[in-house]
Scaffold this motif. Structure first.
Motif, PDB file in Angstrom:
ATOM      1  N   SER A 162       0.921  -1.295   0.187  1.00 32.35           N
ATOM      2  CA  SER A 162      -0.065  -0.040  -0.146  1.00 32.35           C
ATOM      3  C   SER A 162       0.848   1.228   0.124  1.00 32.35           C
ATOM      4  O   SER A 162       0.540   2.401  -0.645  1.00 32.35           O
ATOM      5  CB  SER A 162      -0.901  -0.114   1.093  1.00 32.35           C
ATOM      6  N   GLN A 163       2.169   1.317   0.652  1.00 29.45           N
ATOM      7  CA  GLN A 163       2.854   2.351   0.583  1.00 29.45           C
ATOM      8  C   GLN A 163       3.490   2.473  -0.829  1.00 29.45           C
ATOM      9  O   GLN A 163       3.440   3.676  -1.190  1.00 29.45           O
ATOM     10  CB  GLN A 163       4.027   1.919   1.490  1.00 29.45           C
ATOM     11  N   TYR A 210       2.287   1.627  -3.647  1.00 24.86           N
ATOM     12  CA  TYR A 210       1.246   2.381  -4.310  1.00 24.86           C
ATOM     13  C   TYR A 210       0.888   3.778  -4.119  1.00 24.86           C
ATOM     14  O   TYR A 210       0.883   4.411  -5.042  1.00 24.86           O
ATOM     15  CB  TYR A 210      -0.373   1.540  -4.121  1.00 24.86           C
ATOM     16  N   ARG A 211       0.842   4.157  -2.765  1.00 27.77           N
ATOM     17  CA  ARG A 211       0.689   5.444  -2.783  1.00 27.77           C
ATOM     18  C   ARG A 211       1.640   6.348  -3.014  1.00 27.77           C
ATOM     19  O   ARG A 211       1.636   7.517  -3.333  1.00 27.77           O
ATOM     20  CB  ARG A 211       0.324   5.678  -1.248  1.00 27.77           C
ATOM     21  N   LEU A 257     -18.311   1.000  -9.444  1.00 27.21           N
ATOM     22  CA  LEU A 257     -17.570   2.337  -8.753  1.00 27.21           C
ATOM     23  C   LEU A 257     -16.849   2.315  -7.638  1.00 27.21           C
ATOM     24  O   LEU A 257     -15.831   2.638  -7.423  1.00 27.21           O
ATOM     25  CB  LEU A 257     -18.980   3.116  -8.549  1.00 27.21           C
ATOM     26  N   GLU A 258     -17.218   1.140  -6.689  1.00 28.73           N
ATOM     27  CA  GLU A 258     -16.738   1.063  -5.602  1.00 28.73           C
ATOM     28  C   GLU A 258     -15.097   0.440  -5.848  1.00 28.73           C
ATOM     29  O   GLU A 258     -14.346   0.853  -5.208  1.00 28.73           O
ATOM     30  CB  GLU A 258     -17.561   0.110  -4.535  1.00 28.73           C
ATOM     31  N   VAL A 298     -13.295   3.501  -6.630  1.00 25.24           N
ATOM     32  CA  VAL A 298     -13.152   4.425  -5.635  1.00 25.24           C
ATOM     33  C   VAL A 298     -12.207   3.944  -4.390  1.00 25.24           C
ATOM     34  O   VAL A 298     -11.168   4.932  -4.001  1.00 25.24           O
ATOM     35  CB  VAL A 298     -14.540   4.710  -5.050  1.00 25.24           C
ATOM     36  N   VAL A 299     -12.079   2.831  -4.049  1.00 28.45           N
ATOM     37  CA  VAL A 299     -11.384   2.264  -3.051  1.00 28.45           C
ATOM     38  C   VAL A 299      -9.962   2.481  -3.177  1.00 28.45           C
ATOM     39  O   VAL A 299      -9.235   2.556  -2.554  1.00 28.45           O
ATOM     40  CB  VAL A 299     -11.798   0.912  -2.756  1.00 28.45           C
ATOM     41  N   ALA A 300      -9.582   2.627  -4.827  1.00 23.02           N
ATOM     42  CA  ALA A 300      -8.087   2.878  -5.097  1.00 23.02           C
ATOM     43  C   ALA A 300      -7.635   4.164  -4.659  1.00 23.02           C
ATOM     44  O   ALA A 300      -6.575   4.648  -5.270  1.00 23.02           O
ATOM     45  CB  ALA A 300      -7.800   2.114  -6.456  1.00 23.02           C
ATOM     46  N   GLY A 301      -8.616   5.107  -4.832  1.00 26.02           N
ATOM     47  CA  GLY A 301      -8.331   6.530  -4.762  1.00 26.02           C
ATOM     48  C   GLY A 301      -7.779   7.140  -3.515  1.00 26.02           C
ATOM     49  O   GLY A 301      -7.943   6.253  -2.561  1.00 26.02           O
ATOM     50  N   SER A 302      -7.495   8.336  -3.485  1.00 21.79           N
ATOM     51  CA  SER A 302      -7.052   8.965  -2.243  1.00 21.79           C
ATOM     52  C   SER A 302      -8.232   8.988  -1.102  1.00 21.79           C
ATOM     53  O   SER A 302      -9.113   9.199  -1.537  1.00 21.79           O
ATOM     54  CB  SER A 302      -6.240  10.015  -2.405  1.00 21.79           C
ATOM     55  N   ARG A 303      -7.864   8.749  -0.021  1.00 22.04           N
ATOM     56  CA  ARG A 303      -8.916   8.951   0.988  1.00 22.04           C
ATOM     57  C   ARG A 303      -9.407  10.175   1.586  1.00 22.04           C
ATOM     58  O   ARG A 303     -10.329  10.646   1.790  1.00 22.04           O
ATOM     59  CB  ARG A 303      -8.195   8.490   2.427  1.00 22.04           C
ATOM     60  N   ARG A 355      -8.819   1.003 -12.163  1.00 14.92           N
ATOM     61  CA  ARG A 355      -8.543   1.150 -10.470  1.00 14.92           C
ATOM     62  C   ARG A 355      -7.329   1.803 -10.200  1.00 14.92           C
ATOM     63  O   ARG A 355      -7.145   2.595  -9.191  1.00 14.92           O
ATOM     64  CB  ARG A 355      -8.521  -0.142  -9.849  1.00 14.92           C
TER      65      ARG A 355
END
Lengths: 291, 248, 315
Positions: B81-82, B84-85, B104-105, B108-113, B154
């Motif tokens: 995850s690090q 990826y970010r 859509l979810e 969206v889950v892959a986008g920034s919080r 995604r």
């Protein structure tokens, strides 16, 4: 230190090995099921208790000696297992592991509580074998020695069956690669029923052995199934030989913890062993890496 | 171990990557340099270690030794995850959309919080590949090709600087496949770098400026496609001693 | 009117009913409702970690047991009841932090089995730590330490409501989306930037906090606790069956499941606890084999088959 005298150590070791043989018989069956159908049978200890209560009923109603009742109980539980597979487990084979886990959990709850309705929550025992064998300075309790040796014999027998016979080889083939086995003309469904029947029979035999050593009630299974989990995770899931050594190891560890610390802590030994193994190797020491 | 310095022209550098699975070496000292802004190909016979290499670079497999730097930062041992970010994204060889999440979810889950407009961005991406009507459909109800496309969309949510694609077109119908490659080219035009595993040599020839060839865990050749296709070792790796089937 | 609105109004109506109920009920009926709330709160806690995150726990009653013991001790040491509840919940949650980091590394059946073991470890510790827990004898609380039935009723109600609102909020939040992604495919979730470990541990701690508080109130209700009632296996079974029967991973599932199971228990087999549990076993089998989505899925499927169903489904 009294405890460090060789006789005492030997005594603990023998006691541990004998208890371990019983665990091994139970856990090898559990692993056989897991190997062939990737199902963790949470009701395995209840199958064992069916064996124990079967021996209990035969003893108290017909006066049949537990060792003789093996000849009735074990085949009977083979058929119980065979048909459980046919009508229940077969439906969850190949579904996500949690599905089969929950299904066998449901089965175990049903069996425990049917047991409670039939036999109440009182502890039962079978006073058939008593006393000890004396070998030099060593005293080995007769029921424990008998149960341990018969368990060992049965486990080795099943192992030889798996190694040497055609049917045993078919079971191992399905365990290693069900699809390839199916292509080779093995009736995989039939093998699964036979396997579950055989594992259930092993559990039933363990139950009869249990009934000559310990007192038991319908809820006794929880302790045993947890020990079995510890064993199969230590020995590797689906690995028959691994489960055998795991069972022996647990028996010996429990005996020594019981001898050196207290019997109550011996009960906790399995969990400590389990937790330690899971922490070192989150997926078990051997066997399948991921569910 | 201090990593050698990665040339600033390279967005990703790997040195001596070795992955040992209990005696079986899936990677043996892999060196790899991906040029910034390029589309680099990674080819090799089945079982040569391509996917393992992706697993290691993306952080899912943290059992390798060696060094990996991404954008001049050593990333070996980081959480996926690090990584990826940080801007390095990947797709999987077999589609891994979340089956019980809507399309859509899934995106969206892959986008920034912290991004308030994350839903609009996701819908925009779906619009681009004509999947907007599917926004409320569950992932498991898409065709396989659509799933792979969604998986690709995604990872775009993080505006990755480098995207690892593991056979993105495998099992995808020709129309969607075209959409996919067009998208890769378009994003490359906007500055994104790609490292692509692909078996179709025409695509590799067409798309990639540089190609690495992996065989039995080792890089046996790299360079532009014309150089690769005539390389003796490559032909041997693909076809054994008795070659003569034409590579491309 | 969309599903969300309907749910909201039903929820408001239920809350109003539950708040007014003590006025018209006798003690027995009020106690029954209290137990329903207890099961709802526990079920929502289990739903959070197992239904939403996919980590099926066979031993969440461990946190209930910890809460019950903590509360019993705090009360005997003279703490007021509300502080005992808060502290017990806090202790359960604190304990869950290291346990979560350790056990959540395990996948699928390994986690389930480890949690089963955890519950047993709780029981063993409670039995062996005689100086604090009085071992198998258990702890008895004198009546003057305990709040009135109304207080216990509303506290338990508050816990059930709070747990439900927490699940509802998580369901619609970004955090919930990440949890569901973990449930679907943990590696892929990690690969698109979800810090899976952190999310799982947070979910686990929240799901331990609730049983901790529930256990704390439970011991005030029974005024007695011992190792086997604190770490009762049946409680684990009940949590699992109620959620799966109602519909796991949903907000309403645990409520519907708890209501149905408790009413069935009261009407059919209150006198035979073994029959009750055997029936739960049958229910579990039936749900696993024939109704994987639980009761909620029946309602939802009816909705889905309507032509306008898709428009109401934006996230």
């Amino acid at each position: 230190m009294e405890l460090l005298e060789p006789e005492i150590l030997l005594q603990l070791l023998i006691g541990g090995l004998l208890a371990g043989a019983l665990y091994a018989l139970l856990a090898c069956g559990l692993n056989l099921i897991f190997g062939v159908m990737r199902v963790i049978n949470l009701a395995h200890a209840e199958l064992m208790l069916i064996g124990a209560f079967g021996a209990y009923v035969l003893f108290h109603i017909f006066g049949l000696h537990p060792l003789a009742s093996l000849l009735i109980v074990v085949p009977a539980i083979f058929f119980v297992g065979y048909y459980l597979q046919r009508f229940l487990i077969e439906r969850v084979v190949g579904r996500p592991m949690l599905t089969s886990l929950l299904a066998t959990y449901g089965l175990s709850i049903i069996l425990i509580n049917l047991g409670l309705l039939l036999f109440s929550a009182d502890f039962k025992s079978i006073p058939a074998l008593q006393g000890s064998f004396l070998i030099d300075e060593l005293a080995v309790s007769k029921p424990r020695a008998t149960a341990g040796l018969i368990s060992l014999l049965l486990t080795v027998g099943v192992y030889q069956f798996l190694e040497r016979t055609r049917l045993g080889k078919a079971i191992r083939a399905v365990s290693e690669h069900a699809q390839v086995a199916a292509i080779c003309g093995i009736d995989v469904r039939q093998i699964r029923m036979l396997t579950f029947g055989m594992a259930a029979a092993m559990a039933g035999a363990a139950g009869v052995m249990l009934s000559v050593i310990y007192s038991f009630w319908p809820g006794s299974g929880v302790d045993f199934i947890q020990k079995c989990f510890a064993i199969i995770i230590i020995g590797g899931m689906g690995n028959f030989v691994g489960a055998f050594y795991g069972g022996i190891l647990l028996g010996v560890v429990e005996a020594f913890v019981g001898g050196f610390i207290s019997t109550q802590w011996a009960e906790a030994a399995a969990y400590l062993l389990l937790v330690t193994v899971l922490l070192i190797r989150p997926t078990g020491l051997k066997g399948v890496a991921r569910a | 171990m201090s990593a050698p310095v990665c040339d600033p022209d390279h967005i990703l550098c790997a040195w001596g990557l070795t992955r040992d699975f209990g005696g079986v070496q899936a990677l043996r000292g892999v060196d790899l340099h991906v040029a910034r802004g390029s589309i680099t190909g990674l080819i090799g016979p089945n079982g040569s270690g391509k996917t393992t290499l992706f697993q290691v670079i993306s952080g899912l497999d943290r059992g390798a030794t060696g060094a990996v730097t991404f954008d001049r930062e050593s990333i070996l041992g980081w959480r996926p995850s690090q990584i990826y970010r940080r801007g390095l994204a990947r797709t999987f060889q077999l589609s891994r959309v979340f089956p019980e999440l809507t399309v859509l979810e899934n995106i969206v889950v892959a986008g920034s919080r912290h991004d308030r407009s994350v839903t609009e961005r996701a819908l925009g991406l779906l619009e681009r590949v004509n999947l907007r009507d599917y926004a409320a459909v569950l992932g498991k109800n898409l065709s396989y090709g659509q799933q792979k496309l969604v998986e690709f969309l995604r990872v775009l949510m993080s505006d990755p600087a480098l995207i690892l694609l593991d056979e993105p077109a495998a099992g995808v119908n020709p129309t969607l496949r075209q959409t996919l490659w067009d998208m890769v080219r378009h994003l490359n035009g906007l500055g994104a770098t790609f490292l692509v595993i692909e078996h179709n040599m025409e695509v590799i020839a067409d798309l990639c400026s540089e190609v690495y060839v992996l065989s039995e865990g080792e890089i046996i050749a790299h360079g532009d496609f014309a150089a690769i296709r005539n390389d003796e070792r490559v032909l041997e790796a693909y076809f054994g001693k008795s070659r003569r089937h034409g590579a491309a | 009117m969309n599903n969300y609105r309907i749910g909201l109004w039903i929820g408001v109506a239920l809350v109003a009913l539950a708040s007014l109920a003590p006025l018209g009920l006798n003690d027995y009926q009020q106690s029954f409702l209290l137990q329903v709330f207890l099961v709802i709160a526990l079920a929502q806690a289990w739903n959070l970690i197992s239904g939403m995150t996919g980590y099926v726990s066979f031993g969440h009653a461990a946190f209930f047991g910890v809460g019950a013991y903590a509360s019993a001790l705090l009360l005997t040491w003279g703490f007021p009841w509300w502080l005992a509840v808060l502290k017990s919940a806090g202790i359960a949650a604190l304990l869950a932090v290291p346990l979560g980091f350790l056990t959540l590394r395990l996948r699928g059946p390994y986690f389930a089995i480890a949690m089963l073991g955890l519950n047993e470890v709780g029981r063993i510790v409670a039995t062996l730590w005689v100086s604090v827990t009085h071992g198998g004898t258990g702890l008895t609380l004198s009546p003057e330490l305990l709040p009135s039935l109304d207080v216990k009723y509303f506290t338990m109600f508050g816990l059930a409501l709070g747990a439900t609102l927490l699940v509802a909020w998580i369901h619609r939040s970004r955090f919930g989306l990440e949890l569901r992604a973990i449930r679907e495919d943990e590696e892929a979730a990690e690969m698109v930037g979800v810090n899976t470990t952190l999310n799982k541990v947070i979910a686990f701690v929240l799901s331990a906090l609730i049983p901790g508080a529930v256990g704390a109130v439970y011991v005030m209700y029974t005024s007695y606790i011992n190792p086997s009632s604190a770490f009762e296996h049946a409680r684990n079974i009940e949590m699992i069956v109620v959620v799966l029967f109602g519909g796991s991973g949903t907000v309403w599932g645990p409520i519907i499941g708890a209501g149905t199971v408790m009413v069935l228990r009261e009407m059919l087999w209150a006198q035979f606890p073994a029959a009750h549990l055997a029936a739960l076993g049958v229910l579990l089998l039936v749900v696993v084999l024939y109704l994987p989505g639980g009761l909620v899925s029946i309602l939802r499927d009816r909705q889905r088959s309507r032509p306008d169903a898709r428009s109401g489904e934006s996230p």
